[in-house]
Structure formats: C-alpha cells, structure tokens
Design an enzyme around this catalytic site. Structure first.
Site: not given
Length: 339
Positions: A118, A201, A204
């Site tokens: 991240k 994966k 969104k």
C-alpha cells in the site's frame, strides 16, 4: 497457571472504502452469513478507523459505511442474530489498539507485506496509522476475546501477528487472558480474480469496470459482464488439475462453485467437456439469481440511512457490553489505576 477456556466467538470486519465487489461477497460476507448460522456468537463491523489510514473524503466515508452495512444486511446478516456495528462507535478498539502498539515490536510491523504494497515506493510519506494498523487489527479481534476470524489469504499474516501479540501479552504479564485466535480460511472462491485477467485479484481500483462485478450492479449488468469475461478456447476439464494453467477458467469455475455452494470437483463433474459458450449462460443464470436480490435490497436500504444508523447504533451498544469488561481487565493486568 490454569488454562482459560474462552467462549467461542467470531469476529471480522471490512473497510468501508467503497465499491463492494463480488470478491468482497464471496471472500468475506457470504462466509460471515454462513458462520452466523453456526450457533456461535458473531460480530461483524465496518472498520472505519482502518479506512482513514489513507485520506478519505468525509461525505464518502459516511456513505461507504452505510453502503457496507447495507451490503451486510442485504446479503443475509440479521441484526438480531449477529452484532453489526461501526468500529469507531466502540472506543475500546482504539484504547486496546494503543496498548497493543506498546506490546507489538517494530520488526513485526516491518514484515507486514500489505504495508509495503500500500505504501509503495513512497513509504516515508505513508501515515503512521498505515504502518501500525496491524496492532489495531489485533485489538479489533481480541477486545472481544474472539476465537475465530474468517479471513482471506491476504489477511492471514495479520492474524498471525494478532496471535503473536496475544502470546506476548500473556507471557509478559503471566496470564492466560487473550485467546490464540484461529483463522477460518475456506471456500471455493476466497480469492476472486478479475474477469479480464485471471492472474489479478478482482479490485474496485481496476480502471475497467468490466473487470469486476459490483454488489450494486443490476441483473443486466451482471449478465453482460459475465458474458464478456475473458476465457480461453478449450473446453472445461473434468478434473481440478486441468485448471492449473488456465487462470480465467479457474476463476469462473471457482465463482460458480462458491455461488452454488458446491466444491470445484463437483462442478467439474457436471460441466467437464462443456465449452464456455455453454458454461457462461449457466453462470449468468446462477449469478443473477444469487446477486441481483442483494443489489435490489441494498438500494432499498440506502434510501433509509436513518434505519441503517439505528441498526449500527444498537449493534455498537451490544458490542460495548462485551468489550468494556475485557478492556477494564486488560488495564488492571497492565497495572493502570482506573478508579
């Protein structure tokens, strides 16, 4: 020291960061619903304190928190059976999170792969919360003495850290207070992949909306996305081994298995030898049957935000009733004067 037997209790949560997908449903929410019927006490929350480890627009955060709660309820979580609540409404999470940040070691945090993913190359500008949030995640779980947590593979490392924190706390203070929480990783589609690239994966954040099924998609949109999902030219195999080098085929079969509550072997025994021109319509019918009622109910619930807020408020009260005595006992063990 006498070993403490902890009452079985399930806890899990999802960040209200917007854009619930089929991956969230099959990888988490559907499994939450299944565990609700297990006879074990279940608590599921919107982990909004985790969401703000990266900047969130306040209006979006409120909307996304309500939408996640609507998704929980529409998918089958019943407020009278499961405790549904918003993390920030139970301050014991943050309080125990601080205590655990004093228990957890820097080396443990530096090994967390999700922080590296991240934060990326600009880790020096990442928030302290993003770096330390596994300690808060441990608190989320242990503030209820949770014995089981349904998690995806990508969260398994954080649950291992939770166990490390519990073990160190118990060892440091000579108690057997926090349980060694067990992960529950099961199901055919605990990791749902992109409809456009079976090696990635479902997310969104993918620029292509066609890569995912959103839980707010209507029946026509669901059908269209599945029909256009990437496949290969070969017929489906009759055995699991035949999917090993076929990521798109494996993903669609896994989705079918999860939606139909079948294992992959059983699905392949039924569809082995079929072309995708035959299999995709079967998956369309199943997905529309299972998912479109959820999107319809989510839309209805979102038209009554006050009712969602009422449910979350009631759930937070029930959660506090469990968490408060555990927090107070933790302070007592540590030696803090609370009177």
């Amino acid at each position: 020291m006498t070993e403490v037997v902890h009452t079985p209790r399930v806890f899990s949560g999802i960040q209200p960061s917007g854009g619930l997908t089929l991956g969230n449903y099959l990888g988490a929410i559907k499994r939450f619903v299944d565990m609700q019927e297990s006879g074990i006490e279940t608590l599921y929350c919107m982990v909004d304190l985790h969401a703000i480890t990266v900047w969130q627009d306040p209006a979006d955060l409120r909307h996304n928190t309500r939408e996640l709660a609507a998704g929980y309820i529409a998918a089958g979580l019943v407020p009278s059976k499961s405790i549904l609540f918003n993390q920030s409404q139970v301050s014991a999470h943050a309080e125990l999170g601080w205590l655990f940040s004093c228990i957890a070691r820097m080396g443990w945090m530096k090994r967390m792969t999700q922080f590296k993913d991240k934060a990326g190359k600009n880790a020096e500008n990442a928030s302290l919360g993003l770096f330390g949030y596994p300690a808060l995640m441990a608190a989320d779980i242990l503030i209820y003495h949770s014995t089981h947590v349904p998690v995806g593979e990508d969260q398994k490392q954080h649950l291992e850290l939770t166990r490390d924190v519990a073990a160190k706390f118990n060892h440091d203070f000579g108690v057997d207070f926090f349980p060694m929480t067990e992960p529950v990783i099961e199901g055919a589609a605990t990791r749902v992949m992109s409809l456009r690239d079976g090696s990635k994966k479902m997310s969104k954040s993918d620029p292509s909306d066609a890569s995912r099924i959103n839980m707010t998609d209507d029946a026509d949109t669901i059908a269209k996305k599945i029909r256009k999902a990437k496949t290969d030219p070969d017929a489906l195999p009759s055995e699991v081994e035949g999917l090993s080098e076929r990521p798109e085929a494996r993903n669609l079969v896994n989705i079918f298995a999860a939606l139909s509550d079948m294992d992959v072997d059983a699905v392949l025994s039924d569809v082995g030898g079929k072309q995708f021109s035959e299999f995709k319509p079967m998956l369309v019918d199943l997905a529309v049957e299972k998912l479109s009622p959820i999107s319809t109910e989510m839309a209805r619930l979102m038209n009554d935000p006050a009712e969602i807020d009422r449910i979350l408020g009631e759930g937070s009260g029930r959660a506090r009733a469990i968490a408060t005595p555990i927090l107070e006992k933790t302070y007592d063990i540590v030696g803090m004067i609370r009177s």
